[in-house]
Write an enzyme that holds these catalytic residues in place. Sequence first.
Site, mmCIF file in Angstrom:
data_model
loop_
_atom_site.group_PDB
_atom_site.id
_atom_site.type_symbol
_atom_site.label_atom_id
_atom_site.label_comp_id
_atom_site.label_asym_id
_atom_site.label_seq_id
_atom_site.Cartn_x
_atom_site.Cartn_y
_atom_site.Cartn_z
ATOM 1 C CB VAL A 1 5.309 10.414 0.478
ATOM 2 C CG1 VAL A 1 6.085 11.715 0.447
ATOM 3 C CG2 VAL A 1 5.120 9.852 -0.929
ATOM 4 C CD GLU A 2 3.781 5.558 -2.588
ATOM 5 O OE1 GLU A 2 3.036 4.587 -2.699
ATOM 6 O OE2 GLU A 2 4.339 6.098 -3.564
#
Lengths: 357, 357
Positions: B137-138
């Site tokens: 998610v990063e």
Amino acid sequence: MKKMIMLVAMSLAYAAAVAAPDDATLRDQAKAAGLLPIPPGVPEVAGNPITREKIDLGRMLFFEPRLSASGLISCNTCHNLGMGGDDNLPTSVGHGWQQGPRNAPTVLNAVFNKAQFWDGRAEDLKEQAKGPIQAGVEMANQPEQVVITLKSMPEYVERFSRAFPNEPDPVTFDNMAKAIEAFEVTLVTPGAPFDDWLEGNAAAMTDEQKQGLALYIERGCAACHAGVNFGGQDYYPFGLIKRPGADILPPEDKGRFEVTGTASDEYVFRAAPLRNIALTAPYFHSGQIWDLEQAVAVMGTAQLGTEISNEEAALIASFLQALTGEQPRVEYPILPVETADTPRPDLSALPLPAYME
Amino acid sequence: MKKMIMLVAMSLAYAAAVAAPDDATLRDQAKAAGLLPIPPGVPEVAGNPITREKIDLGRMLFFEPRLSASGLISCNTCHNLGMGGDDNLPTSVGHGWQQGPRNAPTVLNAVFNKAQFWDGRAEDLKEQAKGPIQAGVEMANQPEQVVITLKSMPEYVERFSRAFPNEPDPVTFDNMAKAIEAFEVTLVTPGAPFDDWLEGNAAAMTDEQKQGLALYIERGCAACHAGVNFGGQDYYPFGLIKRPGADILPPEDKGRFEVTGTASDEYVFRAAPLRNIALTAPYFHSGQIWDLEQAVAVMGTAQLGTEISNEEAALIASFLQALTGEQPRVEYPILPVETADTPRPDLSALPLPAYME
């Protein structure tokens, strides 16, 4: 030994491609072709006297993600000053991870372009600066919201007052754009090998680069890519002689036609400025070509109606490397702290985090 | 007149809240409570001697978006050095515009924390640096891909060689993390009003801030938020006395329990470091509270079992403002140009641009 033979063969091929004239003659040819060095000093722009206060404010705004609805995207996101003034993506990514339709042009030396954007729809940098902030696929913000944001932070109000003295209401969307323009006119890249060479330093370019320059002029590249920026001065149909494939020239993007509505402007684009081109792959408005030599070859076929050989493309690309100048050294700005009145980031386009689903 | 009466009334309320002792006594109390100034010089870290070469390389890597799969997200995206070392978002936005589960902690002074992340799952900064690069998610990248990327650019290879001399293969994921750590240890913020005051400059804090400090010690804030970083030293259940609502403490995020698997670690988090807290709203790991006074009040109820009045919260928040130090001045790095071997940006999670649909 085999390697040596290959090298000799390659040198012969290069030599056959073009014999560069002596430096003095080549300099005269370059000047006659309209190839100009970066002028000294900070460029002047119409209707926006450049001051230190404006430049400093503009630097903050250039790196200010709160100009975007999400609070995440700044000018520097797509015009990264550490990466040649662009994002090195085929086309830029904006609000909600949407992909824009065109490759981000570099902000470096953009002040020397005749007009801004691939289709020239902005007359100058202050006009340009307003575009991406409002574009739904980029920063997705509104002028009124930007002004509310800036006015909510006392340090911005004070800095706008100093940058735009004697104005009763200095924090405006127009003045924001003027401050960004003031910073951007400082983003020039002098000292490229070509510029040094043009000023008389014969050793600043290699023999290959000089051969490439001679080819660049001889083959007609300089007809469209000249001036201070080696381009950015006028509009031409992409595929003047032969239209490239749909990967390079997507049929739905009709270029300047969308600005003027004139049939003859279909697939017309501003000739790309070529300074620092070695830093700003991928190439063309569609951003589909990563290799500079390949881009040169495409130009030969599409614009000049001539087959540029691999050896010639290598020489021209080698010359284009000599257009990489000193990159601007910029202190990363410390931005004002938000207040209770600062609009909150609009992340409404986001999927919910896992624990909230 | 009415305003004056209100001001007098407010002053009385403040005075009633706590009577700050004289400066010398308050200094003794602060020291006894374990409140420490930022130490001079560049902090040392275990297993990673800090050199100029490493710091310079780390500065480039910190701003390097090509450490992410998309080529768009760098450490600085979520730990923005112009915004107090965080992103001022409730929770961070990463690859594909995904929203992460927790608020980004500041990188400023992070070297003084006992461990990194809200749950302390990284022992130090070099361990921490590897996390977001790999988190889906990063930055959504892989160590092997990062090494391929870095090795594809000769300038990086040269800089790694200089930063890690005598290593046969200096370009590694571990060394990347060490270089980032070396840069991050320079991101300290000395010269905060509290630090100046502690060193004997009585005028460095206002009377309100001194009252706030006295309250901060008296009410027990310093029990968890002490040391150089006013926090970041140990772990505590969020809701020690009374569990806050699900908006502030989402039930699905069990904090340190996810690291240790120990039942008593449910909803346990590292006490937030409070230096520069005025710059890093919104607050708590969920990032749902934008107002510092409100955050102080929540802490009173949840952690101390005491009702902190509005006046007291204002005084404590005023003191916390005195923890804002000199922000690091950093030159924006010029990054190496990619080569034919550099992996291309992975934008596969993107929707197609309009003309390709």
